[in-house]
Design a protein around this motif. Structure first.
Motif, PDB file in Angstrom:
ATOM      1  N   PRO A 131       0.806  -1.230   0.000  1.00 17.12           N
ATOM      2  CA  PRO A 131       0.000   0.000   0.000  1.00 17.12           C
ATOM      3  C   PRO A 131       0.835   1.274   0.000  1.00 17.12           C
ATOM      4  N   ASN A 132       2.096   1.165   0.428  1.00 15.05           N
ATOM      5  CA  ASN A 132       2.942   2.340   0.603  1.00 15.05           C
ATOM      6  C   ASN A 132       4.068   2.490  -0.419  1.00 15.05           C
ATOM      7  N   TYR A 133       4.388   1.424  -1.157  1.00 16.04           N
ATOM      8  CA  TYR A 133       5.607   1.449  -1.964  1.00 16.04           C
ATOM      9  C   TYR A 133       5.373   1.038  -3.408  1.00 16.04           C
ATOM     10  N   ILE A 134       6.139   1.696  -4.289  1.00 17.87           N
ATOM     11  CA  ILE A 134       6.197   1.377  -5.709  1.00 17.87           C
ATOM     12  C   ILE A 134       7.622   0.986  -6.057  1.00 17.87           C
ATOM     13  N   LEU A 135       7.749  -0.058  -6.868  1.00 16.18           N
ATOM     14  CA  LEU A 135       9.056  -0.502  -7.353  1.00 16.18           C
ATOM     15  C   LEU A 135       9.218   0.015  -8.775  1.00 16.18           C
ATOM     16  N   THR A 136      10.389   0.626  -9.054  1.00 15.85           N
ATOM     17  CA  THR A 136      10.598   1.237 -10.357  1.00 15.85           C
ATOM     18  C   THR A 136      12.079   1.213 -10.713  1.00 15.85           C
ATOM     19  N   ARG A 137      12.429   1.947 -11.744  1.00 13.86           N
ATOM     20  CA  ARG A 137      13.802   2.023 -12.219  1.00 13.86           C
ATOM     21  C   ARG A 137      14.581   3.095 -11.457  1.00 13.86           C
ATOM     22  N   ALA A 138      15.860   2.839 -11.136  1.00 14.87           N
ATOM     23  CA  ALA A 138      16.636   3.754 -10.312  1.00 14.87           C
ATOM     24  C   ALA A 138      16.925   5.076 -11.013  1.00 14.87           C
ATOM     25  N   VAL A 139      17.341   5.004 -12.275  1.00 11.88           N
ATOM     26  CA  VAL A 139      17.822   6.206 -12.940  1.00 11.88           C
ATOM     27  C   VAL A 139      16.735   7.254 -13.089  1.00 11.88           C
ATOM     28  N   ILE A 140      15.458   6.855 -13.028  1.00 13.32           N
ATOM     29  CA  ILE A 140      14.386   7.827 -13.182  1.00 13.32           C
ATOM     30  C   ILE A 140      14.012   8.491 -11.865  1.00 13.32           C
ATOM     31  N   THR A 141      14.575   8.042 -10.751  1.00 15.79           N
ATOM     32  CA  THR A 141      14.265   8.639  -9.459  1.00 15.79           C
ATOM     33  C   THR A 141      15.423   9.448  -8.900  1.00 15.79           C
ATOM     34  N   ASN A 142      16.543   9.493  -9.601  1.00 20.72           N
ATOM     35  CA  ASN A 142      17.669  10.302  -9.152  1.00 20.72           C
ATOM     36  C   ASN A 142      17.314  11.784  -9.215  1.00 20.72           C
ATOM     37  N   ARG A 143      17.680  12.507  -8.179  1.00 20.86           N
ATOM     38  CA  ARG A 143      17.518  13.965  -8.105  1.00 20.86           C
ATOM     39  C   ARG A 143      16.060  14.406  -8.186  1.00 20.86           C
ATOM     40  N   ALA A 186      14.790   0.846  -7.904  1.00 21.59           N
ATOM     41  CA  ALA A 186      14.526   1.792  -6.826  1.00 21.59           C
ATOM     42  C   ALA A 186      13.145   1.551  -6.243  1.00 21.59           C
ATOM     43  N   THR A 187      12.940   2.047  -5.032  1.00 19.23           N
ATOM     44  CA  THR A 187      11.619   2.049  -4.423  1.00 19.23           C
ATOM     45  C   THR A 187      11.184   3.486  -4.167  1.00 19.23           C
ATOM     46  N   VAL A 188       9.890   3.700  -4.211  1.00 16.23           N
ATOM     47  CA  VAL A 188       9.299   5.014  -3.949  1.00 16.23           C
ATOM     48  C   VAL A 188       8.245   4.849  -2.852  1.00 16.23           C
ATOM     49  N   ARG A 189       8.381   5.627  -1.784  1.00 16.46           N
ATOM     50  CA  ARG A 189       7.406   5.584  -0.704  1.00 16.46           C
ATOM     51  C   ARG A 189       6.368   6.681  -0.933  1.00 16.46           C
ATOM     52  N   LEU A 190       5.122   6.292  -1.008  1.00 18.09           N
ATOM     53  CA  LEU A 190       4.045   7.247  -1.225  1.00 18.09           C
ATOM     54  C   LEU A 190       3.770   8.045   0.051  1.00 18.09           C
ATOM     55  N   ASP A 191       3.235   9.266  -0.112  1.00 23.31           N
ATOM     56  CA  ASP A 191       2.949  10.116   1.039  1.00 23.31           C
ATOM     57  C   ASP A 191       1.907   9.500   1.964  1.00 23.31           C
ATOM     58  N   HIS A 192       0.999   8.730   1.406  1.00 24.29           N
ATOM     59  CA  HIS A 192       0.024   8.002   2.228  1.00 24.29           C
ATOM     60  C   HIS A 192      -0.366   6.732   1.494  1.00 24.29           C
ATOM     61  N   PRO A 193      -0.865   5.730   2.198  1.00 27.62           N
ATOM     62  CA  PRO A 193      -1.179   4.453   1.548  1.00 27.62           C
ATOM     63  C   PRO A 193      -2.298   4.597   0.521  1.00 27.62           C
ATOM     64  N   VAL A 194      -2.246   3.737  -0.486  1.00 23.76           N
ATOM     65  CA  VAL A 194      -3.351   3.663  -1.437  1.00 23.76           C
ATOM     66  C   VAL A 194      -4.561   3.045  -0.743  1.00 23.76           C
ATOM     67  N   THR A 195      -5.713   3.256  -1.319  1.00 17.86           N
ATOM     68  CA  THR A 195      -6.924   2.562  -0.892  1.00 17.86           C
ATOM     69  C   THR A 195      -7.152   1.399  -1.833  1.00 17.86           C
ATOM     70  N   PHE A 196      -7.160   0.192  -1.306  1.00 19.58           N
ATOM     71  CA  PHE A 196      -7.348  -0.976  -2.164  1.00 19.58           C
ATOM     72  C   PHE A 196      -8.773  -0.995  -2.713  1.00 19.58           C
ATOM     73  N   THR A 197      -8.856  -1.166  -4.021  1.00 24.31           N
ATOM     74  CA  THR A 197     -10.130  -1.309  -4.718  1.00 24.31           C
ATOM     75  C   THR A 197      -9.950  -2.384  -5.780  1.00 24.31           C
ATOM     76  N   LYS A 198     -10.982  -2.625  -6.552  1.00 21.68           N
ATOM     77  CA  LYS A 198     -10.875  -3.538  -7.686  1.00 21.68           C
ATOM     78  C   LYS A 198      -9.838  -3.043  -8.690  1.00 21.68           C
ATOM     79  N   PHE A 199      -9.599  -1.736  -8.707  1.00 22.89           N
ATOM     80  CA  PHE A 199      -8.751  -1.129  -9.727  1.00 22.89           C
ATOM     81  C   PHE A 199      -7.342  -0.803  -9.231  1.00 22.89           C
TER      82      PHE A 199
END
Length: 273
Positions: A86-98, A136-149
């Motif tokens: 609910p709190n984290y997204i996994l992505t590519r490192a080079v796109i999260t630098n700076r 890289a990982t990205v921590r969201l400011d607040h958790p997502v709300t789980f839904t069908k989508f």
């Protein structure tokens, strides 16, 4: 099927486009391959190139579009990632630098309704970048709300030693409007190395074969590579190296199973055995 004219991969192609209604309007800087020089010209058309298949609502509820502002770049960089908790997204490192500011949009599907979507911000301090590899990982400011989508995706368990060779791997892409996807056969790293003119393939890579599935013209950096087993979808790769759809080079991903320890430390994901 759509054929594409020859294009060159250029650092910082700027595209000004209207984004989803209700989303902060900013000039969008398309993130192209920053790691390689311009490619030689290729044929004007490619019979394997395709836009893929349109996603239906809820089909890939873990896919996230990422919009980031970065130091030294005007506008917003548009990439992608996969929701793993609910709190984290996994992505590519080079796109999260700076990164100075960013937000994720989840629940896009076919783009027919904004009611399925969730937009969540993240800050400069919310990104954890692997010191060596392109993940890289990205921590969201607040958790997502789980839904069908909007739902997280499972990662390979600690005892999962599969290479996934010959399995069908699915990649979700496109930058604006509805999502599209394409499925290709996952190939051995040996075959990938032999077929790829620009990449040195290592154990921490995983590749898909354009000749078995087609060449996806909607590829997006950071998007996940998904396989299905008897327990459902698994995120096995994070898009690292992509090329224009005029060429049929293998698509290269960071292999998620090689980074399980690092992901555990840099997110709140708990791996099954």
């Amino acid at each position: 099927m759509q054929f594409y004219s020859t294009v060159l991969v250029v650092i910082g192609i700027v595209v000004v486009s209207a984004m989803e209604s209700g989303v902060h309007q900013l000039p969008i800087k398309m993130f192209d391959d920053l790691e390689h020089d311009l490619r030689p010209l290729v044929a004007d058309s490619n019979p394997l190139s395709t836009d893929g298949y349109k996603v239906y609502p809820g089909q890939f509820p873990y896919h996230a579009r990422l919009f980031t502002e970065r130091e030294g770049l005007a506008g917003t960089v548009l990439t992608a990632g996969s929701l793993i908790t609910p709190n984290y997204i996994l992505t590519r490192a080079v796109i999260t630098n700076r990164v100075t500011y960013g937000y994720a949009i989840l629940g896009i599907g076919d783009g027919s309704s904004e009611e399925t979507q969730q937009r969540i911000n993240f800050s400069r301090n919310a990104t954890q970048v692997h010191p060596i590899h392109d993940i890289a990982t990205v921590r969201l400011d607040h958790p997502v709300t789980f839904t069908k989508f909007v739902q997280p995706i499972r990662l390979p368990g600690l005892s999962d030693s599969r290479t996934y060779e010959m399995m069908e791997g699915t990649h979700v892409g496109t930058t604006f409007g509805p999502l599209f996807y394409l499925s290709n056969q996952i190939m051995s790293n040996k075959d990938c190395h032999e077929q790829h003119p620009y990449e040195s393939i290592a154990s921490y890579h995983i590749c898909t074969n354009a000749f078995i599935g087609g060449t996806f013209c909607g590829k997006v950096h950071g998007s996940g590579l998904i396989v299905e087993d008897e327990n459902g979808p698994i995120l096995v790769g994070v898009t690292s190296s992509i090329y224009v759809c005029d060429v049929n080079y293998p698509m290269v991903f960071e292999r998620v199973s090689e980074f399980r320890n690092w992901i555990s430390v840099n997110s709140d994901y708990v791996f099954d055995f």
